[in-house]
Design a protein around this motif. Structure first.
Motif, PDB file in Angstrom:
ATOM      1  N   VAL A 162      -5.691  -8.646  13.908  1.00 58.94           N
ATOM      2  CA  VAL A 162      -4.604  -8.054  13.124  1.00 58.94           C
ATOM      3  C   VAL A 162      -3.605  -9.143  12.747  1.00 58.94           C
ATOM      4  N   VAL A 163      -3.338  -9.272  11.449  1.00 55.87           N
ATOM      5  CA  VAL A 163      -2.386 -10.270  10.950  1.00 55.87           C
ATOM      6  C   VAL A 163      -1.088  -9.625  10.472  1.00 55.87           C
ATOM      7  N   ALA A 164      -1.095  -8.303  10.254  1.00 49.36           N
ATOM      8  CA  ALA A 164       0.110  -7.584   9.859  1.00 49.36           C
ATOM      9  C   ALA A 164      -0.091  -6.103  10.164  1.00 49.36           C
ATOM     10  N   ALA A 165       1.012  -5.422  10.485  1.00 46.30           N
ATOM     11  CA  ALA A 165       0.951  -3.989  10.763  1.00 46.30           C
ATOM     12  C   ALA A 165       2.291  -3.362  10.414  1.00 46.30           C
ATOM     13  N   ALA A 166       2.245  -2.103   9.999  1.00 42.77           N
ATOM     14  CA  ALA A 166       3.465  -1.371   9.660  1.00 42.77           C
ATOM     15  C   ALA A 166       3.130   0.116   9.630  1.00 42.77           C
ATOM     16  N   GLU A 167       4.167   0.941   9.461  1.00 40.07           N
ATOM     17  CA  GLU A 167       3.991   2.371   9.245  1.00 40.07           C
ATOM     18  C   GLU A 167       4.558   2.720   7.883  1.00 40.07           C
ATOM     19  N   THR A 168       3.928   3.678   7.216  1.00 40.37           N
ATOM     20  CA  THR A 168       4.435   4.095   5.923  1.00 40.37           C
ATOM     21  C   THR A 168       5.812   4.738   6.084  1.00 40.37           C
ATOM     22  N   THR A 175       0.840  -1.187   0.000  1.00 38.75           N
ATOM     23  CA  THR A 175       0.000   0.000   0.000  1.00 38.75           C
ATOM     24  C   THR A 175       0.877   1.239   0.000  1.00 38.75           C
ATOM     25  N   HIS A 176       0.261   2.361  -0.264  1.00 42.26           N
ATOM     26  CA  HIS A 176       0.908   3.643  -0.007  1.00 42.26           C
ATOM     27  C   HIS A 176      -0.173   4.681   0.271  1.00 42.26           C
ATOM     28  N   VAL A 177       0.243   5.746   0.955  1.00 45.34           N
ATOM     29  CA  VAL A 177      -0.685   6.811   1.348  1.00 45.34           C
ATOM     30  C   VAL A 177      -0.123   8.129   0.837  1.00 45.34           C
ATOM     31  N   LEU A 178      -0.972   8.882   0.143  1.00 41.12           N
ATOM     32  CA  LEU A 178      -0.586  10.192  -0.364  1.00 41.12           C
ATOM     33  C   LEU A 178      -1.453  11.258   0.285  1.00 41.12           C
ATOM     34  N   ASP A 179      -0.818  12.337   0.746  1.00 38.82           N
ATOM     35  CA  ASP A 179      -1.507  13.485   1.326  1.00 38.82           C
ATOM     36  C   ASP A 179      -1.823  14.428   0.171  1.00 38.82           C
ATOM     37  N   GLU A 198      -2.827  -1.371   9.230  1.00 34.19           N
ATOM     38  CA  GLU A 198      -3.032  -2.727   9.746  1.00 34.19           C
ATOM     39  C   GLU A 198      -3.829  -3.551   8.744  1.00 34.19           C
ATOM     40  N   LEU A 199      -3.517  -4.828   8.690  1.00 34.96           N
ATOM     41  CA  LEU A 199      -4.313  -5.774   7.927  1.00 34.96           C
ATOM     42  C   LEU A 199      -4.889  -6.768   8.919  1.00 34.96           C
ATOM     43  N   ALA A 200      -6.196  -6.926   8.887  1.00 37.30           N
ATOM     44  CA  ALA A 200      -6.859  -7.820   9.841  1.00 37.30           C
ATOM     45  C   ALA A 200      -7.740  -8.800   9.076  1.00 37.30           C
ATOM     46  N   TRP A 233      -4.688   4.674   9.839  1.00 38.10           N
ATOM     47  CA  TRP A 233      -4.873   5.593  10.971  1.00 38.10           C
ATOM     48  C   TRP A 233      -4.253   6.944  10.604  1.00 38.10           C
ATOM     49  N   PRO A 234      -4.920   7.748   9.759  1.00 32.93           N
ATOM     50  CA  PRO A 234      -4.328   9.012   9.301  1.00 32.93           C
ATOM     51  C   PRO A 234      -4.439  10.118  10.354  1.00 32.93           C
ATOM     52  N   PRO A 235      -3.505  11.076  10.312  1.00 37.85           N
ATOM     53  CA  PRO A 235      -3.564  12.212  11.240  1.00 37.85           C
ATOM     54  C   PRO A 235      -4.468  13.311  10.696  1.00 37.85           C
ATOM     55  N   SER A 236      -5.724  13.010  10.524  1.00 43.41           N
ATOM     56  CA  SER A 236      -6.695  13.937   9.958  1.00 43.41           C
ATOM     57  C   SER A 236      -7.609  14.443  11.067  1.00 43.41           C
ATOM     58  N   PRO A 237      -8.019  15.703  11.011  1.00 42.54           N
ATOM     59  CA  PRO A 237      -8.956  16.202  12.020  1.00 42.54           C
ATOM     60  C   PRO A 237     -10.356  15.599  11.876  1.00 42.54           C
ATOM     61  N   TYR A 238     -10.624  14.956  10.751  1.00 40.86           N
ATOM     62  CA  TYR A 238     -11.947  14.388  10.508  1.00 40.86           C
ATOM     63  C   TYR A 238     -11.917  12.868  10.424  1.00 40.86           C
TER      64      TYR A 238
END
Length: 97
Positions: A31-37, A7-11, A24-26, A60-65
């Protein structure tokens, strides 16, 4: 053959990769796998050697919403890449290649 996932996450508000996002992948809420981008917003291999089936991909994004973004996926054999585009008040995902 087995299942693998990246995966990847773009702001999209900043126009940059989103580093340090917990992913996380559950399966059935276990949870079967977890990491940080990484600095490029990527988790190159979140999981490998999985059985095909239904999984939950949780960001788990750092978004106010958006405090938690969960996607329910049906993963078949082979590799899957599932990106997340996030901004303070919007998010989208798609099946990547």
């Amino acid at each position: 053959m087995s299942v693998s996932l990246s995966t990847h996450v773009l702001d999209t508000a900043a126009g940059t990769p989103a580093a340090g996002i917990r992913v996380e992948l559950a399966q059935e809420r276990r949870v079967v796998a977890a990491a940080e981008t990484d600095a490029n917003g990527r988790v190159g291999e979140l999981a490998a050697g999985l059985e095909p089936g239904r999984y939950e991909l949780v960001f788990w994004p750092p978004s106010p919403y958006f405090r938690r973004v969960e996607l329910e996926l049906e993963l078949s054999e082979g590799h899957h890449h599932v990106p997340l585009l996030i901004s303070p008040y919007g998010c989208a995902s798609y099946r990547g290649s």
